[in-house]
Design a protein around this motif. Structure first.
Motif, PDB file in Angstrom:
ATOM      1  N   SER A  25       0.856  -1.185   0.000  1.00 16.35           N
ATOM      2  CA  SER A  25       0.000   0.000   0.000  1.00 16.35           C
ATOM      3  C   SER A  25       0.893   1.236   0.000  1.00 16.35           C
ATOM      4  CB  SER A  25      -0.913   0.022   1.218  1.00 16.35           C
ATOM      5  OG  SER A  25      -0.160   0.032   2.414  1.00 16.35           O
ATOM      6  N   GLY A  26       0.325   2.370  -0.354  1.00 15.06           N
ATOM      7  CA  GLY A  26       1.111   3.589  -0.426  1.00 15.06           C
ATOM      8  C   GLY A  26       1.367   3.959  -1.870  1.00 15.06           C
ATOM      9  N   ARG A  27       2.597   4.302  -2.165  1.00 12.55           N
ATOM     10  CA  ARG A  27       2.932   4.707  -3.520  1.00 12.55           C
ATOM     11  C   ARG A  27       2.766   3.547  -4.492  1.00 12.55           C
ATOM     12  NH1 ARG A  27       8.119   8.258  -4.480  1.00 12.55           N
ATOM     13  NH2 ARG A  27       7.193   8.066  -6.545  1.00 12.55           N
ATOM     14  N   THR A  28       2.726   3.844  -5.762  1.00 14.62           N
ATOM     15  CA  THR A  28       2.393   2.880  -6.793  1.00 14.62           C
ATOM     16  C   THR A  28       3.280   1.646  -6.727  1.00 14.62           C
ATOM     17  OG1 THR A  28       1.714   4.711  -8.199  1.00 14.62           O
ATOM     18  CG2 THR A  28       2.017   2.582  -9.250  1.00 14.62           C
ATOM     19  N   PHE A  29       2.652   0.520  -6.474  1.00 16.77           N
ATOM     20  CA  PHE A  29       3.352  -0.762  -6.347  1.00 16.77           C
ATOM     21  C   PHE A  29       4.135  -1.077  -7.609  1.00 16.77           C
ATOM     22  CE2 PHE A  29       4.140  -4.959  -4.962  1.00 16.77           C
ATOM     23  CZ  PHE A  29       3.786  -5.849  -5.957  1.00 16.77           C
ATOM     24  N   PRO A  41      17.314 -18.642  11.968  1.00 15.79           N
ATOM     25  CA  PRO A  41      17.911 -18.311  13.273  1.00 15.79           C
ATOM     26  C   PRO A  41      19.424 -18.450  13.251  1.00 15.79           C
ATOM     27  CG  PRO A  41      15.993 -19.706  13.561  1.00 15.79           C
ATOM     28  CD  PRO A  41      16.254 -19.643  12.088  1.00 15.79           C
ATOM     29  N   GLY A  42      20.111 -17.426  13.714  1.00 12.14           N
ATOM     30  CA  GLY A  42      21.556 -17.454  13.789  1.00 12.14           C
ATOM     31  C   GLY A  42      22.274 -17.244  12.472  1.00 12.14           C
ATOM     32  N   LYS A  43      21.514 -16.946  11.414  1.00  8.02           N
ATOM     33  CA  LYS A  43      22.129 -16.757  10.101  1.00  8.02           C
ATOM     34  C   LYS A  43      21.817 -15.360   9.569  1.00  8.02           C
ATOM     35  CE  LYS A  43      22.153 -21.590   8.675  1.00  8.02           C
ATOM     36  NZ  LYS A  43      21.831 -22.549   7.576  1.00  8.02           N
ATOM     37  N   GLU A  44      22.603 -14.930   8.588  1.00  6.13           N
ATOM     38  CA  GLU A  44      22.365 -13.636   7.963  1.00  6.13           C
ATOM     39  C   GLU A  44      21.183 -13.713   7.001  1.00  6.13           C
ATOM     40  OE1 GLU A  44      26.911 -11.827   8.081  1.00  6.13           O
ATOM     41  OE2 GLU A  44      25.882 -12.122   6.168  1.00  6.13           O
ATOM     42  N   ARG A  45      20.626 -12.535   6.724  1.00  2.00           N
ATOM     43  CA  ARG A  45      19.531 -12.475   5.762  1.00  2.00           C
ATOM     44  C   ARG A  45      20.034 -12.897   4.386  1.00  2.00           C
ATOM     45  NH1 ARG A  45      15.353  -7.612   6.334  1.00  2.00           N
ATOM     46  NH2 ARG A  45      15.477  -8.527   8.428  1.00  2.00           N
ATOM     47  N   GLU A  46      19.233 -13.695   3.692  1.00  2.00           N
ATOM     48  CA  GLU A  46      19.655 -14.321   2.439  1.00  2.00           C
ATOM     49  C   GLU A  46      18.673 -13.969   1.318  1.00  2.00           C
ATOM     50  OE1 GLU A  46      20.291 -18.959   0.905  1.00  2.00           O
ATOM     51  OE2 GLU A  46      18.949 -18.501   2.561  1.00  2.00           O
ATOM     52  N   PHE A  47      19.213 -13.625   0.160  1.00  2.00           N
ATOM     53  CA  PHE A  47      18.388 -13.352  -1.007  1.00  2.00           C
ATOM     54  C   PHE A  47      17.706 -14.634  -1.481  1.00  2.00           C
ATOM     55  CE2 PHE A  47      17.001 -11.541  -4.903  1.00  2.00           C
ATOM     56  CZ  PHE A  47      17.248 -12.482  -5.902  1.00  2.00           C
ATOM     57  N   VAL A  48      16.433 -14.513  -1.866  1.00  2.00           N
ATOM     58  CA  VAL A  48      15.683 -15.643  -2.402  1.00  2.00           C
ATOM     59  C   VAL A  48      15.342 -15.433  -3.873  1.00  2.00           C
ATOM     60  CG1 VAL A  48      13.581 -17.023  -2.206  1.00  2.00           C
ATOM     61  CG2 VAL A  48      14.734 -16.211  -0.133  1.00  2.00           C
ATOM     62  N   ALA A  49      14.653 -14.327  -4.169  1.00  2.00           N
ATOM     63  CA  ALA A  49      14.226 -14.056  -5.546  1.00  2.00           C
ATOM     64  C   ALA A  49      13.827 -12.603  -5.673  1.00  2.00           C
ATOM     65  CB  ALA A  49      13.068 -14.966  -5.933  1.00  2.00           C
ATOM     66  N   ALA A  50      13.901 -12.101  -6.910  1.00  2.00           N
ATOM     67  CA  ALA A  50      13.497 -10.729  -7.204  1.00  2.00           C
ATOM     68  C   ALA A  50      12.781 -10.684  -8.537  1.00  2.00           C
ATOM     69  CB  ALA A  50      14.705  -9.799  -7.220  1.00  2.00           C
ATOM     70  N   ILE A  51      11.948  -9.649  -8.712  1.00  2.00           N
ATOM     71  CA  ILE A  51      11.166  -9.514  -9.934  1.00  2.00           C
ATOM     72  C   ILE A  51      11.094  -8.037 -10.314  1.00  2.00           C
ATOM     73  CG2 ILE A  51       8.980  -9.387  -8.639  1.00  2.00           C
ATOM     74  CD1 ILE A  51       7.710 -11.052 -10.947  1.00  2.00           C
ATOM     75  N   SER A  52      11.207  -7.766 -11.598  1.00  2.00           N
ATOM     76  CA  SER A  52      11.167  -6.392 -12.077  1.00  2.00           C
ATOM     77  C   SER A  52       9.766  -5.801 -11.951  1.00  2.00           C
ATOM     78  CB  SER A  52      11.624  -6.332 -13.534  1.00  2.00           C
ATOM     79  OG  SER A  52      10.732  -7.092 -14.342  1.00  2.00           O
ATOM     80  N   TRP A  53       9.660  -4.477 -12.156  1.00  2.00           N
ATOM     81  CA  TRP A  53       8.388  -3.810 -11.962  1.00  2.00           C
ATOM     82  C   TRP A  53       7.288  -4.373 -12.854  1.00  2.00           C
ATOM     83  CZ3 TRP A  53       5.923  -1.348 -15.950  1.00  2.00           C
ATOM     84  CH2 TRP A  53       6.691  -1.102 -17.098  1.00  2.00           C
ATOM     85  N   ALA A  75      -2.176  -5.290 -10.509  1.00  2.00           N
ATOM     86  CA  ALA A  75      -3.565  -4.839 -10.341  1.00  2.00           C
ATOM     87  C   ALA A  75      -4.030  -5.040  -8.904  1.00  2.00           C
ATOM     88  CB  ALA A  75      -4.476  -5.586 -11.297  1.00  2.00           C
ATOM     89  N   LYS A  76      -3.440  -6.027  -8.218  1.00  2.00           N
ATOM     90  CA  LYS A  76      -3.805  -6.319  -6.827  1.00  2.00           C
ATOM     91  C   LYS A  76      -2.773  -5.811  -5.835  1.00  2.00           C
ATOM     92  CE  LYS A  76      -6.544 -10.443  -7.902  1.00  2.00           C
ATOM     93  NZ  LYS A  76      -6.731 -11.899  -7.639  1.00  2.00           N
ATOM     94  N   ASN A  77      -1.729  -5.150  -6.341  1.00  2.00           N
ATOM     95  CA  ASN A  77      -0.662  -4.647  -5.463  1.00  2.00           C
ATOM     96  C   ASN A  77      -0.100  -5.752  -4.573  1.00  2.00           C
ATOM     97  OD1 ASN A  77      -1.054  -2.133  -6.538  1.00  2.00           O
ATOM     98  ND2 ASN A  77      -2.070  -1.266  -4.747  1.00  2.00           N
ATOM     99  N   THR A  78       0.132  -6.904  -5.153  1.00  2.00           N
ATOM    100  CA  THR A  78       0.546  -8.063  -4.361  1.00  2.00           C
ATOM    101  C   THR A  78       1.707  -8.792  -5.026  1.00  2.00           C
ATOM    102  OG1 THR A  78      -1.711  -8.331  -3.533  1.00  2.00           O
ATOM    103  CG2 THR A  78      -0.225 -10.177  -3.239  1.00  2.00           C
ATOM    104  N   LEU A  79       2.646  -9.199  -4.188  1.00  2.00           N
ATOM    105  CA  LEU A  79       3.791 -10.012  -4.572  1.00  2.00           C
ATOM    106  C   LEU A  79       3.601 -11.408  -4.000  1.00  2.00           C
ATOM    107  CD1 LEU A  79       6.838 -10.056  -5.623  1.00  2.00           C
ATOM    108  CD2 LEU A  79       7.440  -9.602  -3.234  1.00  2.00           C
TER     109      LEU A  79
END
Length: 122
Positions: A25-29, A41-53, A75-79
């Protein structure tokens, strides 16, 4: 600015499937590149996946390639993150993030959700 709220986490057996969602919500998704990260737990944050606009380009970590699929519905502002063939090592808090570049580094993302717990039992 955009606000992000994850949902859909839970407990699943190894080999099972789960879909987590991120409502924006907020600015254009559709202005943002979106990504999923996870932190065990006990581990660093890890990249999983990304998607373009537009959804036309995706990047997926080798550790989940072929099992996880990122998608978005502007259209649903949802990932979404569809997770199949889950393994115990996929257990983590899953975060969605919004940024301006299709990147794997967490520092490239400016906005973050609060996370949703995914637990995979053996």
């Amino acid at each position: 600015q955009v606000q992000l709220v994850e949902s859909g986490g839970g407990l699943v057996q190894a080999g099972g499937s789960l879909r987590v969602s991120c409502a924006a919500s907020g600015r254009t998704f559709s202005s943002y590149t979106m990504a999923w990260f996870r932190q065990a737990p006990g581990k660093e944050r890890e990249f999983v996946a990304a998607i373009s606009w537009s959804g036309g380009n995706t990047v997926t970590a080798d550790s989940v390639k072929g099992r996880f699929t990122i998608s978005r519905d502007n259209a649903k502002n949802t990932l979404y993150l569809q997770m199949n063939s889950l393994k115990p090592e996929d257990t983590a808090v899953y975060y969605c993030a919004a940024g301006y570049l299709l990147a794997t580094m967490s520092a490239r993302y400016s906005y973050w959700g609060q996370g949703t717990q995914v637990t995979v039992s053996s």
